[in-house]
Design an enzyme around this catalytic site. Structure first.
Site, PDB file in Angstrom:
ATOM      1  N   SER A 174      -3.187 -15.345   3.335  1.00 15.47           N
ATOM      2  CA  SER A 174      -2.388 -15.222   2.108  1.00 15.47           C
ATOM      3  C   SER A 174      -0.901 -15.126   2.428  1.00 15.47           C
ATOM      4  O   SER A 174      -0.081 -15.889   1.898  1.00 15.47           O
ATOM      5  CB  SER A 174      -2.838 -13.986   1.320  1.00 15.47           C
ATOM      6  N   ASP A 221     -10.123  -7.220   0.596  1.00 15.44           N
ATOM      7  CA  ASP A 221      -8.825  -7.351   1.265  1.00 15.44           C
ATOM      8  C   ASP A 221      -9.036  -7.361   2.771  1.00 15.44           C
ATOM      9  O   ASP A 221      -8.566  -6.487   3.485  1.00 15.44           O
ATOM     10  CB  ASP A 221      -7.912  -6.192   0.850  1.00 15.44           C
ATOM     11  N   ARG A 223       4.749 -10.219  -8.090  1.00 17.81           N
ATOM     12  CA  ARG A 223       4.635  -9.123  -9.041  1.00 17.81           C
ATOM     13  C   ARG A 223       3.464  -8.242  -8.614  1.00 17.81           C
ATOM     14  O   ARG A 223       2.567  -8.678  -7.908  1.00 17.81           O
ATOM     15  CB  ARG A 223       4.380  -9.660 -10.453  1.00 17.81           C
ATOM     16  N   ALA A 224       3.504  -6.998  -9.087  1.00 11.18           N
ATOM     17  CA  ALA A 224       2.422  -6.079  -8.757  1.00 11.18           C
ATOM     18  C   ALA A 224       1.129  -6.519  -9.423  1.00 11.18           C
ATOM     19  O   ALA A 224       1.132  -7.030 -10.542  1.00 11.18           O
ATOM     20  CB  ALA A 224       2.785  -4.671  -9.211  1.00 11.18           C
ATOM     21  N   GLY A 246       0.786  -1.229   0.000  1.00 13.79           N
ATOM     22  CA  GLY A 246       0.000   0.000   0.000  1.00 13.79           C
ATOM     23  C   GLY A 246       0.815   1.274   0.000  1.00 13.79           C
ATOM     24  O   GLY A 246       0.264   2.360  -0.125  1.00 13.79           O
ATOM     25  N   THR A 263       8.185  -6.170  -5.556  1.00 16.11           N
ATOM     26  CA  THR A 263       9.625  -6.419  -5.423  1.00 16.11           C
ATOM     27  C   THR A 263      10.146  -7.197  -6.625  1.00 16.11           C
ATOM     28  O   THR A 263      11.236  -6.919  -7.134  1.00 16.11           O
ATOM     29  CB  THR A 263       9.919  -7.181  -4.120  1.00 16.11           C
ATOM     30  N   LYS A 308      -3.137   0.900   3.472  1.00 14.49           N
ATOM     31  CA  LYS A 308      -4.136  -0.151   3.688  1.00 14.49           C
ATOM     32  C   LYS A 308      -4.679  -0.101   5.109  1.00 14.49           C
ATOM     33  O   LYS A 308      -5.869  -0.274   5.351  1.00 14.49           O
ATOM     34  CB  LYS A 308      -3.515  -1.530   3.425  1.00 14.49           C
TER      35      LYS A 308
END
Length: 497
Positions: free
Chosen positions: A268, A260, A199-200, A172, A207, A292
């Protein structure tokens, strides 16, 4: 029997099969009524959505085409003989219906749902139903069962060392690339830190996206272990080593729906870390008005969930609550973030001070897990490894071991400076809006797209002075991002004090 054919179509995560409408061996119209078909070859099976094709140059009358993802997952050679049959609905759908009606599921029921999701037996609609029903109500026992089920659904890494450290940020905050600094510092000390990153999906860079500017990230499990043996650490894409694959499927559906919840977030993250073989984990929870987590009360509730799961699965968890009020570092987007990371590792005097200090704090905390290191000396040791150049040399060894990138990424040449509308002091920066502007500029798909920050919170600005510079690689992305930035630059400027 049908002959297998690879169809060069990227269907993202879905398995898609293509059958000629005038197929000689099957009556395609009958199969079209089913949601999915089962492709069979001996004991090898694959579920796929069926599409009918009228162009014989794509699929012949005695062929079955598979999309790139489906062909890879089936694992057969092109031309192999296969049969098809209507696919039976997953048995775990009965458990899903119970969850939709408000029932609490037991460990076995959740395990069966996750097993079917990981095997691509669920449609996106069914996955969404599971996510929404779980978001409405999930007990701590269900959260723990979900964590365990996801960690068991894919590969699990095992290491020789009794201590395997790792860190994870819940995300976030743009530019927060501490992992790429923490890993070489900790690895330089000798503590194993095999970092698998994502990955984004909705952010400007993960990262893995940023590391890909410097090195290859799609390593196999064997290659990953070799790098860790040589360098004590790595920075690789977790999706390629198939750790907690059900989580990747769930994320692909929950992010577009903006689901989320705390419970799903904990399941997760913890499932990925269990699969990676971690023993000691540091969780970074940034708190800020556009992060977030927006209050310290929410951060403490999330902390309790992480600690509870950790205690139940034998994973030592430490939580750090950090400042999430503004972006970290001076760049947002893969190339700019890689620039900031390397500046910190080179101990460049112009390197972003906030990124440097946060990375040192996290690395120092992780180093405290070394029994040979005197308590309280972790930060001092991290600083020594950074300033001596040992962390930089370790990063260079990791890059060499993973394989330097073959196609260097360049910063986008289409630029626009976003100017301060008035004199004053920067009082706040909207992380979400800047992330959105960067995404519109083309990141992370275009590694060189991004935002170069010139002003941070508490900086003095003069009207007409640049706040940041947008970089884009394509004209359309440039237009989208600059227009969005002109509608709202994401900065709040207060009066001079």
């Amino acid at each position: 029997m049908l002959n297998l054919k690879l169809i060069g179509i990227d269907t993202y995560r879905d398995n898609v099969a293509f059958l000629a409408r005038n197929c000689e061996q099957y009556r395609p119209e009958e199969y079209q009524a089913f949601k999915k078909i089962e492709v069979k070859c001996g004991n090898t099976r694959l579920l796929a959505q069926l599409l009918l094709v009228d162009d014989e140059s794509i699929v012949g009358v005695n062929q079955l085409g598979l999309s790139e993802q489906a062909f890879r997952r089936l694992g057969l050679e092109e031309g192999a003989s296969v049969t098809i049959a209507p696919a039976e609905p997953p048995r775990s759908l009965d458990h899903l219906r119970k969850k939709i009606h408000g029932h609490t599921l037991d460990n076995k029921q959740i395990e069966e749902i996750i097993g079917d999701i990981a095997s691509y037996r669920y449609s996106e609609m069914e996955i969404a139903a599971f996510l929404v029903s779980s978001a409405g109500f999930m007990t701590t026992s269900e959260m723990l069962a979900l964590t365990k089920a996801m960690s068991q659904a894919g590969n699990r890494l095992q290491w020789k060392s009794p201590i395997i450290v790792d860190k994870h940020c819940i995300g976030g905050i743009p530019g927060n690339r501490t992992s790429m600094i923490v890993v070489p510092i900790v690895a330089a000390h000798g503590l194993p830190i095999p970092k698998t990153s994502s990955r984004a999906i909705t952010s400007p860079a993960g990262t893995a996206d940023t590391m890909e500017v410097l090195a290859r990230i799609d390593l196999s499990m064997h290659e990953m272990k070799e790098v860790v043996e040589q360098c004590h650490g790595c920075l690789v894409w977790g999706g390629h080593v198939n750790l907690s694959p059900a989580d990747d499927v769930l994320i692909s559906v929950e992010r577009p729906l903006s689901i989320d919840t705390r419970e799903q977030m904990v399941a997760s993250i913890m499932s990925k870390k269990m699969s990676a073989g971690s023993t000691h984990l540091l969780i970074d929870i940034p708190v800020g008005p556009s992060a977030k987590i927006r209050s310290h009360g929410d951060a403490m509730r999330l902390r309790k969930l992480f600690e509870y799961v950790g205690s139940q699965v034998g994973l030592h968890v430490e939580i750090t609550v950090t400042d999430g009020s503004q972006p970290i570092g001076n760049g947002i987007g893969p190339v700019l973030e890689a620039r900031d990371v390397m500046a910190v590792l080179r101990d460049d005097p112009d390197a972003p001070a906030d990124l440097r200090e946060k990375s040192l704090q996290i690395a120092g905390t992780l180093l405290e897990n070394d029994p040979a290191l005197r308590g309280g000396s972790g930060y001092k040791r991290a600083l020594q490894l950074l300033t001596s150049g040992e962390a930089l040399r370790t990063m260079e060894r990791i890059i060499e071991a993973q394989g330097p990138t073959k196609t260097p990424s360049c910063l986008g040449e289409l630029t626009k400076d976003i100017l301060a509308p008035e004199d004053g002091i920067v009082t706040s920066i909207d992380c979400y809006r800047l992330a959105r502007i960067t995404r519109l500029a083309g990141a992370p798909m275009d590694k060189g797209a991004g935002i170069d920050l010139f002003k941070k919170v508490d900086d003095r600005v003069v009207k007409g002075e640049p706040l940041y510079r947008i970089h884009a690689c394509f004209k359309s992305d440039y237009v989208f991002s600059t227009k969005y930035a002109e509608e709202g630059d994401g900065y709040t400027i207060g009066e001079n004090l």
